[in-house]
Design a protein around this motif. Structure first.
Motif, PDB file in Angstrom:
ATOM      1  N   LEU A 119       0.888  -1.196  -0.001  1.00 18.95           N
ATOM      2  CA  LEU A 119       0.193  -0.038  -0.099  1.00 18.95           C
ATOM      3  C   LEU A 119       1.034   1.066  -0.053  1.00 18.95           C
ATOM      4  O   LEU A 119       0.488   2.093  -0.832  1.00 18.95           O
ATOM      5  CB  LEU A 119      -0.992  -0.006   1.346  1.00 18.95           C
ATOM      6  CG  LEU A 119      -1.687   1.313   1.504  1.00 18.95           C
ATOM      7  CD1 LEU A 119      -2.649   1.451   0.211  1.00 18.95           C
ATOM      8  CD2 LEU A 119      -2.537   1.134   2.659  1.00 18.95           C
ATOM      9  N   GLY A 120       1.973   1.359   0.780  1.00 11.20           N
ATOM     10  CA  GLY A 120       2.761   2.318   0.957  1.00 11.20           C
ATOM     11  C   GLY A 120       3.467   2.943  -0.561  1.00 11.20           C
ATOM     12  O   GLY A 120       3.731   3.755  -0.820  1.00 11.20           O
ATOM     13  N   GLU A 121       3.755   1.703  -1.319  1.00 18.31           N
ATOM     14  CA  GLU A 121       4.502   1.981  -2.394  1.00 18.31           C
ATOM     15  C   GLU A 121       3.613   2.737  -3.528  1.00 18.31           C
ATOM     16  O   GLU A 121       3.772   3.527  -4.320  1.00 18.31           O
ATOM     17  CB  GLU A 121       5.289   0.666  -3.079  1.00 18.31           C
ATOM     18  CG  GLU A 121       6.429   0.258  -2.387  1.00 18.31           C
ATOM     19  CD  GLU A 121       6.990  -0.974  -2.841  1.00 18.31           C
ATOM     20  OE1 GLU A 121       6.147  -1.559  -3.522  1.00 18.31           O
ATOM     21  OE2 GLU A 121       7.970  -1.376  -2.617  1.00 18.31           O
ATOM     22  N   ALA A 122       2.179   2.136  -3.338  1.00 12.55           N
ATOM     23  CA  ALA A 122       1.328   2.387  -4.440  1.00 12.55           C
ATOM     24  C   ALA A 122       0.791   3.921  -4.023  1.00 12.55           C
ATOM     25  O   ALA A 122       0.659   4.855  -4.891  1.00 12.55           O
ATOM     26  CB  ALA A 122      -0.123   1.685  -4.244  1.00 12.55           C
ATOM     27  N   LEU A 123       0.805   4.254  -2.637  1.00 16.21           N
ATOM     28  CA  LEU A 123       0.488   5.641  -2.174  1.00 16.21           C
ATOM     29  C   LEU A 123       1.610   6.348  -2.809  1.00 16.21           C
ATOM     30  O   LEU A 123       1.309   7.664  -3.149  1.00 16.21           O
ATOM     31  CB  LEU A 123       0.112   5.707  -0.621  1.00 16.21           C
ATOM     32  CG  LEU A 123      -0.820   4.983  -0.148  1.00 16.21           C
ATOM     33  CD1 LEU A 123      -0.658   5.129   1.436  1.00 16.21           C
ATOM     34  CD2 LEU A 123      -2.202   5.862  -0.629  1.00 16.21           C
ATOM     35  N   MET A 124       2.786   6.174  -2.551  1.00 11.84           N
ATOM     36  CA  MET A 124       3.810   7.021  -2.925  1.00 11.84           C
ATOM     37  C   MET A 124       3.975   7.293  -4.488  1.00 11.84           C
ATOM     38  O   MET A 124       3.936   8.354  -5.018  1.00 11.84           O
ATOM     39  CB  MET A 124       5.321   6.372  -2.671  1.00 11.84           C
ATOM     40  CG  MET A 124       6.446   7.203  -2.892  1.00 11.84           C
ATOM     41  SD  MET A 124       6.597   8.864  -2.124  1.00 11.84           S
ATOM     42  CE  MET A 124       7.233   8.306  -0.597  1.00 11.84           C
ATOM     43  N   GLY A 146      14.242   6.918   0.424  1.00 13.37           N
ATOM     44  CA  GLY A 146      13.723   7.388  -0.557  1.00 13.37           C
ATOM     45  C   GLY A 146      14.697   7.241  -2.208  1.00 13.37           C
ATOM     46  O   GLY A 146      14.105   7.467  -3.092  1.00 13.37           O
ATOM     47  N   VAL A 147      15.970   6.902  -1.855  1.00 14.71           N
ATOM     48  CA  VAL A 147      16.678   6.582  -2.945  1.00 14.71           C
ATOM     49  C   VAL A 147      16.397   5.428  -3.866  1.00 14.71           C
ATOM     50  O   VAL A 147      16.691   5.308  -4.983  1.00 14.71           O
ATOM     51  CB  VAL A 147      18.242   6.707  -2.646  1.00 14.71           C
ATOM     52  CG1 VAL A 147      18.786   7.797  -1.899  1.00 14.71           C
ATOM     53  CG2 VAL A 147      18.646   5.443  -1.771  1.00 14.71           C
ATOM     54  N   PRO A 152      15.470   1.156 -11.274  1.00 10.72           N
ATOM     55  CA  PRO A 152      14.587   0.885 -12.467  1.00 10.72           C
ATOM     56  C   PRO A 152      13.467   0.116 -11.809  1.00 10.72           C
ATOM     57  O   PRO A 152      12.394   0.253 -12.613  1.00 10.72           O
ATOM     58  CB  PRO A 152      15.573   0.150 -13.466  1.00 10.72           C
ATOM     59  CG  PRO A 152      16.823  -0.318 -12.474  1.00 10.72           C
ATOM     60  CD  PRO A 152      16.937   0.940 -11.482  1.00 10.72           C
ATOM     61  N   GLU A 153      13.515  -0.729 -11.086  1.00  9.01           N
ATOM     62  CA  GLU A 153      12.597  -1.717 -10.638  1.00  9.01           C
ATOM     63  C   GLU A 153      11.397  -0.928  -9.750  1.00  9.01           C
ATOM     64  O   GLU A 153      10.310  -1.456  -9.643  1.00  9.01           O
ATOM     65  CB  GLU A 153      13.053  -2.958  -9.864  1.00  9.01           C
ATOM     66  CG  GLU A 153      13.733  -2.611  -8.664  1.00  9.01           C
ATOM     67  CD  GLU A 153      15.190  -2.623  -8.800  1.00  9.01           C
ATOM     68  OE1 GLU A 153      15.875  -2.498  -7.769  1.00  9.01           O
ATOM     69  OE2 GLU A 153      15.692  -2.290  -9.902  1.00  9.01           O
ATOM     70  N   SER A 154      11.538   0.386  -9.471  1.00 13.04           N
ATOM     71  CA  SER A 154      10.652   1.032  -8.518  1.00 13.04           C
ATOM     72  C   SER A 154       9.566   1.394  -9.504  1.00 13.04           C
ATOM     73  O   SER A 154       9.469   2.012 -10.644  1.00 13.04           O
ATOM     74  CB  SER A 154      11.313   2.223  -7.902  1.00 13.04           C
ATOM     75  OG  SER A 154      10.355   3.157  -7.595  1.00 13.04           O
ATOM     76  N   SER A 155       8.127   1.202  -9.030  1.00 17.46           N
ATOM     77  CA  SER A 155       6.929   1.586  -9.550  1.00 17.46           C
ATOM     78  C   SER A 155       6.994   3.101  -9.920  1.00 17.46           C
ATOM     79  O   SER A 155       6.338   3.415 -10.900  1.00 17.46           O
ATOM     80  CB  SER A 155       5.880   1.111  -9.060  1.00 17.46           C
ATOM     81  OG  SER A 155       5.576   1.795  -7.706  1.00 17.46           O
ATOM     82  N   ALA A 156       7.806   3.798  -9.129  1.00 16.18           N
ATOM     83  CA  ALA A 156       7.614   5.504  -9.248  1.00 16.18           C
ATOM     84  C   ALA A 156       8.815   5.881 -10.261  1.00 16.18           C
ATOM     85  O   ALA A 156       8.675   7.085 -10.435  1.00 16.18           O
ATOM     86  CB  ALA A 156       7.694   5.933  -7.744  1.00 16.18           C
TER      87      ALA A 156
END
Length: 211
Positions: A119-124, A146-147, A152-156
């Motif tokens: 959930l935290g990743e989706a919210l970010m 935050g880094v 590249p694998e980060s959804s953001a």
């Protein structure tokens, strides 16, 4: 001419040593560093202060030479042979970062909240998407956890890349990426240092911290 040997110095010491020389009125400086992150940090600092910057790889390290605007050294013309001109100029009509944006955003975690990682990743990601659409972020700084948003694998990461393309200055804490062992994996933004991050984020009219 002031010469600075910043080899072996931890971030942000090379920049601080350079800043001290510039603040003392040096019109010409040479800074010797031994890693690409420090070279990039010192180069950007000098360019930000209006210096014309050249870089040369030597057996001792990377030599960064800066000449203040209006100063003359070695005559007119192009940089010496073998020296890379690292100065950056904007193309006609190109907007400088932060021109129309008034907020510095400091993110200290890869998620918003700690109860649920998913959930935290989706919210970010949703938060960054909203900020991108608003066009209000002039500087985005990623520190501590935050880094990981710059990997590249980060959804953001795609959203951050789009923000950068729109003119947001994206700074990634080099001390943090080194601590986590992910410096070579960073896919978006500029590896930076504490001095540059604090200077750029807090020069904005408004600042927001997440994490």
């Amino acid at each position: 001419m002031i010469r600075i040997d910043a080899r072996g110095k931890s971030c942000p010491k090379p920049v601080m040593m350079t800043k001290e020389a510039v603040d003392q009125g040096a019109a010409e400086v040479e800074v010797l560093v031994d890693n690409p992150v420090a070279a990039g940090n010192v180069t950007r600092f000098l360019e930000g202060r209006g210096f014309r910057v050249t870089r040369e790889d030597t057996p001792e390290g990377t030599l960064i030479s800066g000449i203040a605007a209006g100063s003359v050294s070695g005559g007119a013309g192009s940089a010496p042979k073998g020296v890379h001109d690292a100065s950056v100029s904007s193309a006609p009509g190109e907007q400088c970062c932060c021109t129309a944006s008034d907020t510095g955003l400091l993110i200290l975690s890869r998620t918003m909240g700690t109860e649920s990682l998913e959930l935290g990743e989706a919210l970010m990601k949703a938060f960054l998407d909203t900020m991108r659409q608003s066009g209000s972020i002039g500087v985005l700084a990623l520190m501590n956890g935050g880094v990981f948003l710059a990997l590249p694998e980060s959804s953001a990461s795609d959203t951050i890349r789009e923000m950068e393309a729109q003119g947001t200055q994206v700074l990634v804490c080099g001390t943090c990426t080194k601590h986590f062992g992910i410096t070579d994996q960073v896919a978006v933004g500029t590896i930076s240092n504490m001095f540059e991050i604090t200077e750029q984020v807090f020069r904005m009219p408004k600042t927001v911290t997440i994490g």
